[in-house]
Design an enzyme around this catalytic site. Sequence first.
Site, mmCIF file in Angstrom:
data_model
loop_
_atom_site.group_PDB
_atom_site.id
_atom_site.type_symbol
_atom_site.label_atom_id
_atom_site.label_comp_id
_atom_site.label_asym_id
_atom_site.label_seq_id
_atom_site.Cartn_x
_atom_site.Cartn_y
_atom_site.Cartn_z
ATOM 1 C CG HIS A 76 -1.070 1.061 -5.958
ATOM 2 N ND1 HIS A 76 -1.553 1.869 -4.961
ATOM 3 C CD2 HIS A 76 -1.248 1.733 -7.126
ATOM 4 C CE1 HIS A 76 -2.002 2.996 -5.492
ATOM 5 N NE2 HIS A 76 -1.822 2.941 -6.805
ATOM 6 C CG ASN A 136 -5.591 -8.605 -2.485
ATOM 7 O OD1 ASN A 136 -5.058 -9.108 -3.465
ATOM 8 N ND2 ASN A 136 -6.360 -7.528 -2.563
HETATM 9 C C1 GRF Z 1 -7.115 -3.802 -3.072
HETATM 10 O O1 GRF Z 1 -7.777 -3.399 -4.211
HETATM 11 C C2 GRF Z 1 -5.712 -3.261 -3.059
HETATM 12 O O2 GRF Z 1 -5.194 -3.017 -4.311
HETATM 13 C C3 GRF Z 1 -5.844 -1.966 -2.299
HETATM 14 O O3 GRF Z 1 -6.886 -2.187 -1.374
HETATM 15 C C4 GRF Z 1 -7.754 -3.227 -1.835
HETATM 16 C C5 GRF Z 1 -7.899 -4.208 -0.725
HETATM 17 O O4 GRF Z 1 -8.916 -5.155 -0.920
HETATM 18 N N1 GRF Z 1 -4.563 -1.604 -1.730
HETATM 19 P P1 GRF Z 1 -9.048 -6.366 0.106
HETATM 20 O O5 GRF Z 1 -9.110 -5.793 1.515
HETATM 21 O O6 GRF Z 1 -7.893 -7.283 -0.092
HETATM 22 O O7 GRF Z 1 -10.357 -7.037 -0.261
#
Ligand code: GRF
Length: 187
Positions: free
Chosen positions: A107, A16
Site C-alpha cells: 500500500h 512490483n
Molecule cells: C503501487 O503503487 C501499489 O502501492 C499500489 O498500486 C501500485 C501498483 O503499481 N497498490 P504496479 O502495478 O506494481 O506498477
Amino acid sequence: MVKKKACVFISGGGTNLRSIIKSSRDYNFPINVKLVISNKKDAKGIYFAKKFSIPHIILNFDKNKFEKIALKELFQRKINLLCLAGFMKVLSKKFIRNFKGNIINIHPSLLPKYKGLNTFKRVLKDREKITGCTVHFVNEKLDSGKIIVRKRVEINSKESPEKLKYKVQLEEYKAYSMAIRKIYNSN
Ligand code: GRF
C-alpha cells in the site's frame, strides 16, 4: 532450500511484480513466482509474466467468478503465498478466509495512515513531510492487517503527486522483497 510457491495478483503496470520476480531469481530468496493472475486483460504487467516465462491467467470476470476460478488455481498449484501488487479489486471475506494468513499487499502510504485510494494527493493536501509504503498481511478489513515492513520517503516542498509516486514506488520494490524475506525468516 526448498522455495515456497507464490502467486501475484495484478491489475495494472506490474512494476512490483517485476521486482518480486527479479528478487526471486536469487538462490536464497524464499519464494518463486509460479503464477500471475490479472483481472484486466490489458494490464501492462502481463508483459513481465511473459518475459520471465511465468504462467499467467487473465480472469476478466465479476468478483464471484474471478474468486472461484482464482482460488481453484491457487489450491491446484499448491500456492503458499499470494502477493497482491497493484491489484484493484477488494477480495471478499470468504476468499480471504479460504487463504487465511497467506495473503500480503503493498500500500502506498505509511499505514495505518491514508488507507484507501489517492494516497499521494491526500498526503500532499495535508502537507505531510513524510510518507512511504507498507507491506501488510491482508485481513477482512481494508488496508488493516498486520504490518510486515514499512519504508519512509521524505516529501520535498512543491513535490508533485507524480514525482512522489515515483519516489514511493522505488521504496516499494525494496519493501516487498524485504517483507517476503521477513515472513520466511531469510536474509
Ligand atoms: C503501487 O503503487 C501499489 O502501492 C499500489 O498500486 C501500485 C501498483 O503499481 N497498490 P504496479 O502495478 O506494481 O506498477
